[in-house]
Structures are given as C-alpha cells and as structure tokens.
Write a protein that holds these residues in place. Structure first.
Motif, PDB file in Angstrom:
ATOM      1  N   ILE A 105       7.503  14.461  -1.283  1.00 52.31           N
ATOM      2  CA  ILE A 105       6.587  14.415  -2.413  1.00 52.31           C
ATOM      3  C   ILE A 105       7.311  13.753  -3.578  1.00 52.31           C
ATOM      4  O   ILE A 105       8.434  14.137  -3.909  1.00 52.31           O
ATOM      5  CB  ILE A 105       6.140  15.829  -2.827  1.00 52.31           C
ATOM      6  CG1 ILE A 105       5.575  16.586  -1.637  1.00 52.31           C
ATOM      7  CG2 ILE A 105       5.121  15.768  -3.964  1.00 52.31           C
ATOM      8  CD1 ILE A 105       5.420  18.072  -1.884  1.00 52.31           C
ATOM      9  N   GLY A 106       6.685  12.777  -4.200  1.00 53.97           N
ATOM     10  CA  GLY A 106       7.315  12.091  -5.323  1.00 53.97           C
ATOM     11  C   GLY A 106       6.373  11.934  -6.492  1.00 53.97           C
ATOM     12  O   GLY A 106       5.199  11.560  -6.325  1.00 53.97           O
ATOM     13  N   HIS A 107       6.870  12.229  -7.691  1.00 54.35           N
ATOM     14  CA  HIS A 107       6.077  12.139  -8.914  1.00 54.35           C
ATOM     15  C   HIS A 107       6.518  10.916  -9.702  1.00 54.35           C
ATOM     16  O   HIS A 107       7.713  10.747  -9.969  1.00 54.35           O
ATOM     17  CB  HIS A 107       6.274  13.415  -9.729  1.00 54.35           C
ATOM     18  CG  HIS A 107       5.432  13.489 -10.960  1.00 54.35           C
ATOM     19  ND1 HIS A 107       5.668  14.407 -11.962  1.00 54.35           N
ATOM     20  CD2 HIS A 107       4.353  12.775 -11.368  1.00 54.35           C
ATOM     21  CE1 HIS A 107       4.769  14.246 -12.923  1.00 54.35           C
ATOM     22  NE2 HIS A 107       3.963  13.258 -12.584  1.00 54.35           N
ATOM     23  N   SER A 108       5.566  10.045 -10.087  1.00 54.42           N
ATOM     24  CA  SER A 108       5.852   8.847 -10.858  1.00 54.42           C
ATOM     25  C   SER A 108       6.846   7.956 -10.112  1.00 54.42           C
ATOM     26  O   SER A 108       6.611   7.625  -8.944  1.00 54.42           O
ATOM     27  CB  SER A 108       6.363   9.230 -12.256  1.00 54.42           C
ATOM     28  OG  SER A 108       6.359   8.106 -13.112  1.00 54.42           O
ATOM     29  N   LEU A 109       7.974   7.572 -10.749  1.00 57.77           N
ATOM     30  CA  LEU A 109       8.940   6.720 -10.047  1.00 57.77           C
ATOM     31  C   LEU A 109       9.497   7.437  -8.820  1.00 57.77           C
ATOM     32  O   LEU A 109       9.891   6.803  -7.843  1.00 57.77           O
ATOM     33  CB  LEU A 109      10.082   6.319 -10.981  1.00 57.77           C
ATOM     34  CG  LEU A 109      11.063   5.266 -10.434  1.00 57.77           C
ATOM     35  CD1 LEU A 109      10.341   3.957 -10.124  1.00 57.77           C
ATOM     36  CD2 LEU A 109      12.209   5.026 -11.409  1.00 57.77           C
ATOM     37  N   GLY A 110       9.503   8.778  -8.852  1.00 54.38           N
ATOM     38  CA  GLY A 110       9.898   9.540  -7.670  1.00 54.38           C
ATOM     39  C   GLY A 110       8.959   9.273  -6.506  1.00 54.38           C
ATOM     40  O   GLY A 110       9.367   9.330  -5.336  1.00 54.38           O
ATOM     41  N   GLY A 111       7.683   8.978  -6.807  1.00 53.27           N
ATOM     42  CA  GLY A 111       6.729   8.629  -5.755  1.00 53.27           C
ATOM     43  C   GLY A 111       7.084   7.302  -5.104  1.00 53.27           C
ATOM     44  O   GLY A 111       6.996   7.153  -3.877  1.00 53.27           O
ATOM     45  N   SER A 112       7.475   6.318  -5.927  1.00 55.21           N
ATOM     46  CA  SER A 112       7.924   5.042  -5.374  1.00 55.21           C
ATOM     47  C   SER A 112       9.167   5.241  -4.519  1.00 55.21           C
ATOM     48  O   SER A 112       9.321   4.633  -3.457  1.00 55.21           O
ATOM     49  CB  SER A 112       8.228   4.054  -6.513  1.00 55.21           C
ATOM     50  OG  SER A 112       7.124   3.895  -7.371  1.00 55.21           O
ATOM     51  N   ALA A 113      10.056   6.125  -4.989  1.00 52.44           N
ATOM     52  CA  ALA A 113      11.313   6.363  -4.273  1.00 52.44           C
ATOM     53  C   ALA A 113      11.077   7.008  -2.913  1.00 52.44           C
ATOM     54  O   ALA A 113      11.746   6.665  -1.931  1.00 52.44           O
ATOM     55  CB  ALA A 113      12.236   7.236  -5.126  1.00 52.44           C
ATOM     56  N   VAL A 114      10.114   7.958  -2.813  1.00 48.90           N
ATOM     57  CA  VAL A 114       9.898   8.594  -1.509  1.00 48.90           C
ATOM     58  C   VAL A 114       9.273   7.618  -0.520  1.00 48.90           C
ATOM     59  O   VAL A 114       9.536   7.700   0.686  1.00 48.90           O
ATOM     60  CB  VAL A 114       9.058   9.895  -1.621  1.00 48.90           C
ATOM     61  CG1 VAL A 114       9.788  10.938  -2.445  1.00 48.90           C
ATOM     62  CG2 VAL A 114       7.672   9.621  -2.178  1.00 48.90           C
ATOM     63  N   ILE A 115       8.457   6.680  -1.014  1.00 46.28           N
ATOM     64  CA  ILE A 115       7.917   5.653  -0.120  1.00 46.28           C
ATOM     65  C   ILE A 115       9.056   4.791   0.425  1.00 46.28           C
ATOM     66  O   ILE A 115       9.119   4.491   1.623  1.00 46.28           O
ATOM     67  CB  ILE A 115       6.886   4.772  -0.854  1.00 46.28           C
ATOM     68  CG1 ILE A 115       5.605   5.569  -1.125  1.00 46.28           C
ATOM     69  CG2 ILE A 115       6.564   3.522  -0.042  1.00 46.28           C
ATOM     70  CD1 ILE A 115       4.562   4.811  -1.931  1.00 46.28           C
ATOM     71  N   LYS A 116       9.961   4.400  -0.469  1.00 43.44           N
ATOM     72  CA  LYS A 116      11.088   3.566  -0.068  1.00 43.44           C
ATOM     73  C   LYS A 116      12.033   4.316   0.870  1.00 43.44           C
ATOM     74  O   LYS A 116      12.580   3.725   1.819  1.00 43.44           O
ATOM     75  CB  LYS A 116      11.861   3.122  -1.319  1.00 43.44           C
ATOM     76  CG  LYS A 116      12.933   2.079  -1.066  1.00 43.44           C
ATOM     77  CD  LYS A 116      12.352   0.716  -0.786  1.00 43.44           C
ATOM     78  CE  LYS A 116      13.419  -0.366  -0.739  1.00 43.44           C
ATOM     79  NZ  LYS A 116      12.844  -1.700  -0.456  1.00 43.44           N
ATOM     80  N   ALA A 117      12.218   5.608   0.631  1.00 42.80           N
ATOM     81  CA  ALA A 117      13.184   6.390   1.413  1.00 42.80           C
ATOM     82  C   ALA A 117      12.636   6.844   2.756  1.00 42.80           C
ATOM     83  O   ALA A 117      13.400   7.035   3.712  1.00 42.80           O
ATOM     84  CB  ALA A 117      13.639   7.607   0.609  1.00 42.80           C
ATOM     85  N   VAL A 127       3.847  11.889   3.482  1.00 42.36           N
ATOM     86  CA  VAL A 127       4.386  11.468   2.188  1.00 42.36           C
ATOM     87  C   VAL A 127       3.286  11.601   1.142  1.00 42.36           C
ATOM     88  O   VAL A 127       2.140  11.206   1.379  1.00 42.36           O
ATOM     89  CB  VAL A 127       4.883  10.005   2.241  1.00 42.36           C
ATOM     90  CG1 VAL A 127       5.307   9.527   0.849  1.00 42.36           C
ATOM     91  CG2 VAL A 127       6.038   9.857   3.231  1.00 42.36           C
ATOM     92  N   VAL A 128       3.637  12.158  -0.022  1.00 43.18           N
ATOM     93  CA  VAL A 128       2.675  12.327  -1.118  1.00 43.18           C
ATOM     94  C   VAL A 128       3.221  11.658  -2.366  1.00 43.18           C
ATOM     95  O   VAL A 128       4.384  11.875  -2.736  1.00 43.18           O
ATOM     96  CB  VAL A 128       2.428  13.821  -1.422  1.00 43.18           C
ATOM     97  CG1 VAL A 128       1.455  13.974  -2.595  1.00 43.18           C
ATOM     98  CG2 VAL A 128       1.897  14.542  -0.192  1.00 43.18           C
ATOM     99  N   THR A 129       2.394  10.842  -3.017  1.00 42.27           N
ATOM    100  CA  THR A 129       2.772  10.260  -4.304  1.00 42.27           C
ATOM    101  C   THR A 129       1.834  10.798  -5.375  1.00 42.27           C
ATOM    102  O   THR A 129       0.639  10.969  -5.143  1.00 42.27           O
ATOM    103  CB  THR A 129       2.701   8.721  -4.289  1.00 42.27           C
ATOM    104  OG1 THR A 129       1.328   8.300  -4.130  1.00 42.27           O
ATOM    105  CG2 THR A 129       3.540   8.151  -3.157  1.00 42.27           C
ATOM    106  N   ILE A 130       2.398  11.052  -6.557  1.00 43.26           N
ATOM    107  CA  ILE A 130       1.620  11.563  -7.691  1.00 43.26           C
ATOM    108  C   ILE A 130       1.862  10.638  -8.883  1.00 43.26           C
ATOM    109  O   ILE A 130       2.977  10.556  -9.397  1.00 43.26           O
ATOM    110  CB  ILE A 130       2.040  12.994  -8.068  1.00 43.26           C
ATOM    111  CG1 ILE A 130       1.983  13.919  -6.853  1.00 43.26           C
ATOM    112  CG2 ILE A 130       1.173  13.528  -9.199  1.00 43.26           C
ATOM    113  CD1 ILE A 130       2.624  15.279  -7.092  1.00 43.26           C
ATOM    114  N   GLY A 131       0.835   9.918  -9.298  1.00 46.51           N
ATOM    115  CA  GLY A 131       0.972   9.020 -10.447  1.00 46.51           C
ATOM    116  C   GLY A 131       2.087   8.007 -10.269  1.00 46.51           C
ATOM    117  O   GLY A 131       2.815   7.704 -11.222  1.00 46.51           O
ATOM    118  N   ALA A 132       2.229   7.458  -9.066  1.00 44.06           N
ATOM    119  CA  ALA A 132       3.365   6.576  -8.760  1.00 44.06           C
ATOM    120  C   ALA A 132       3.046   5.111  -9.031  1.00 44.06           C
ATOM    121  O   ALA A 132       1.929   4.654  -8.773  1.00 44.06           O
ATOM    122  CB  ALA A 132       3.783   6.751  -7.302  1.00 44.06           C
TER     123      ALA A 132
END
Length: 409
Positions: A105-117, A127-132
């Motif tokens: 789960i990644g919030h904002s830039l953390g959302g971009s990071a979980v997609i990349k990781a 995988v969950v993105t929040i406001g990414a």
C-alpha cells in the motif's frame, strides 16, 4: 492491535524506524505500507488502514524512509530510487521475521514507489495506491520556485508543509528519469487505485494514467471530497474499509483453525480506538463486521450496537428456520423477512418473569411471509419460527464463562 517498534537496515546502511502492527489473533498474511513524500509512518491515515487490516489478521509494517521521521540518514541524500530500495529491504524484513508481504500500500509518492517496487518483491499479490502521482517527477511541483536554484547551485532549501528540507540536483535527476510504465506492465498483481477528484496536491488525472497503464485485474474507487492526506477520520476509515474488503479477494489468508469445543470458530472483537466504542469484529477469520454505539451514547454510529447485533442474529435465524421448513414441506413461500426490535420492559408487565419491579429484555419480532399461502401454511410457519435455535437459546438458561488472558494468548 498490538503495535511493536522495530528497526531494520535501509539502503545506505542507516537504521530505519518502523512499526509492526499485529492482529490480536493469529497472523494470516502480511502487508507493507509506504508513506507520502516527506510524511512519516505515523500519519493518521496509515494508522487507521493498518488497524483495519490487523483486525482481519493481516500484519502491517509501516516505516520511515531514510532521513524522515525517526529513521537515520540524511533526507537530502535520498531519492525515489533509494525509497524503492528501502521498500525492498522492508519486504525482506517482513519475509524473514513475519511472513511474505502479499499486499503493498502506498500513499502519494509512496504509491508510485510500491508500483515500482512490486515487480522486485516476490510474493506480492495486490497493490494499492492512494493519491499517487503517475510520474514521480510530479513532486517537483511542490518546490517549483526553487528548481532553477537547485539546478544552478546543486541544492536549495525548500519549505514543505511548514518544514524545511534540502533538495539536491541528484533528487531532481532521479525523479526525472524514473518511470512507472514498465513496472505497471510487469506488476503481476491486482491493482486498486484510490484517489479523490478534489485532491489539489496530486490531480485526479494521475489516477486515470495509472489505471490505464496497468494490466488487469485493476480497480478504481473515488475518495470523493477527501483531501490529499485524508485528514478527516471518516475518509481514512472509508479507505481502510475498502482496502480491507478488496484485498481479501486477491491475497491468500492462512486458515484460522477453530479451538477445541468451538465448532464455529472464534468471534474476535477488537476495539478500534480507546477514545470511542467502535469495534472490529472478525468472525472465524472469514467475515468482518463493525459494532458501535449511537453518537448520543458517545459512539460514532459507524455500525450496529451490540443489542442490534443480537437482534440481527435472532432475525436471521428466524428467517432461515422458516425457509428451511418451507423448503422441506414444499410450502409455496416466495419470500420471508423478519423485523426485530429490542426494548426493556418492567417485569410487572410480564406475568411469568420472576422478580417484580426489575426490567426485562424483550425482543419483538414481526415476520412477513409472501406467497400463495393458506391459513394453515402461515400458522405452521409461525409455529416453526419459535423453534429457531437462537430464539430457543435466548429463552433458555445461558452460561457465559469468562477468563482473562495474558499477552497474546
């Protein structure tokens, strides 16, 4: 939930500070949460989401990236690529000490990071993105006025959410080169995109780009008028509920064996917060419910009250029993529903209720039957309603055995 402070080594060798949120019962799966740009693991949204998942038996690791929060290191020496590496190392910690993380789960830039990781982490199933942002370079808009200074002098101090941060040229170069296109194609995991149309920090078009760039299975759910940080508790709670419900379709939850003498398993009730009355209810590790109290009684009215849950059990059992009997006896019952209300009445109003002057719990049932039913059919169905097991339990002598447990027993 049981929250433990832990540490592990980040990409640069510095110690990263983390919290491991554990369920009150057995650990059935593990998840990893990545916070927003310059935020920390302790933002309210992260705590609420972790708490909801823990109620489902999912352990959640949330940590501060290098140079942020309570983690060691210098923020100015980090970048998007180093955040992705920190995520990979956090996943390694979970795998070695708890369980393989199936949910990121990644919030904002953390959302971009979980997609990349995600493609770099074995075992990820959701995988969950929040406001990414769809492009990590989007974060440069937060300090657009200083971009020329950074490029000319190599660094500049910028103000982000009221705090000073040093941004260096290497950070700009890294987010400029970072791309999510290939990672989204190689995700090999279900994707849930959560985004608010009213997000003024990361616009809604980013959600559209992420959704369009990802392969199926993928889902999008709007967060309506939530702000970027989901500062309102109701927005964070909604996101937590959605993530909890959605993720269980894709991750593998370990079975929770029922203890001896409990054929239906354990109904575990865990308080959401010590400041209110809301409870997360986990039934045999398969079903999630919520209990609460009305606002006038100090609750938040996010779920039925305990007595309403008892009434629901009586109503469900009544309708089930009637349906089972009608099916067995070939009675043409088309539909049945049961209304149940609860009240307390003076025992003096009851001829067979023992002690006078005390109050008696009374459940009123109104049973509605539809179909071409004769008077005899309706009478037989009414009589069988009183044989509902929950009805018989409520009218019988009940023993509640209670013991205190120590720690996580």
């Amino acid at each position: 939930m049981d929250t433990r402070k832990i540490t592990f080594e980040g990409h640069s060798g510095h110690t990263l500070n983390a919290r491991l949120d554990l369920p009150d019962g057995p650990i059935r799966a593990a998840a990893l949460f990545a916070h927003c740009f310059t935020c920390s693991k302790d933002i309210p949204a992260a705590r609420r989401i972790a708490g909801r998942l823990a109620a489902q038996g999912i352990a959640v690791l949330r940590f501060d990236f290098t140079g942020l929060g309570h983690s060691e290191g210098e923020f100015e020496n980090t970048n998007f690529t180093s955040n992705v590496e920190d995520l990979r190392l956090a996943a390694d910690y979970l795998r070695e000490n708890v369980a393989t993380p199936q949910l990121l789960i990644g919030h904002s830039l953390g959302g971009s990071a979980v997609i990349k990781a995600a493609p770099q982490i074995d075992g990820v199933r959701a995988v969950v993105t929040i406001g990414a942002p769809a492009d990590p370079g989007h974060v440069s808009k937060n300090f657009a006025e200083q971009l020329d200074v950074i490029r000319e002098h190599g660094e500049a101090q910028v103000d982000l959410a009221g705090r000073p941060f040093t941004i260096r040229r290497q950070f700009l170069d890294d987010i400029t080169e970072a791309r999510l296109d290939e990672a989204m194609k190689q995700l090999h995991a279900a994707l849930l995109v959560l985004h608010s149309p009213q997000d003024t920090i990361v616009g809604i078009r980013n959600a559209a780009e992420i959704f369009q760039g990802a392969m199926h299975p993928k889902s999008f759910i709007t967060l309506d008028d939530a702000d970027h940080l989901m500062t309102r508790s109701e927005d964070a709670d909604y996101a937590a509920d959605v993530i909890g419900a959605w993720s269980t379709r894709y991750i593998q939850l370990a079975d929770e064996a029922p203890p001896a003498g409990a054929p239906e398993g354990v109904t575990r009730v865990s308080e959401v917060s010590p400041t209110g009355f809301r409870q997360d209810i986990n039934v045999s590790g398969k079903h999630m419910l919520t209990a609460d109290e009305p606002v006038k009684l100090g609750g938040t009215d996010r779920g039925p009250s305990p007595y309403q849950l008892v009434a629901a059990g009586l109503g469900a059992c009544t309708s089930m029993t009637i349906r089972m009997f009608a099916r067995r006896k070939n009675i043409p019952l088309e539909h049945v529903y049961t209304d149940v209300t609860h009240d307390k009445e003076h025992r003096s109003d009851c001829e067979h209720c023992g002690e006078k002057g005390a109050r008696l719990d009374v459940f009123h049932r109104r049973i509605h039957l539809a179909g071409e039913l004769s008077a005899e059919d309706r009478q037989r169905l009414l009589e069988i309603a009183d044989k509902c097991p929950v009805h018989r339990t409520l009218e019988s002598e009940i023993v509640v055995e209670t013991v205190l447990t120590d720690g996580r027993d």
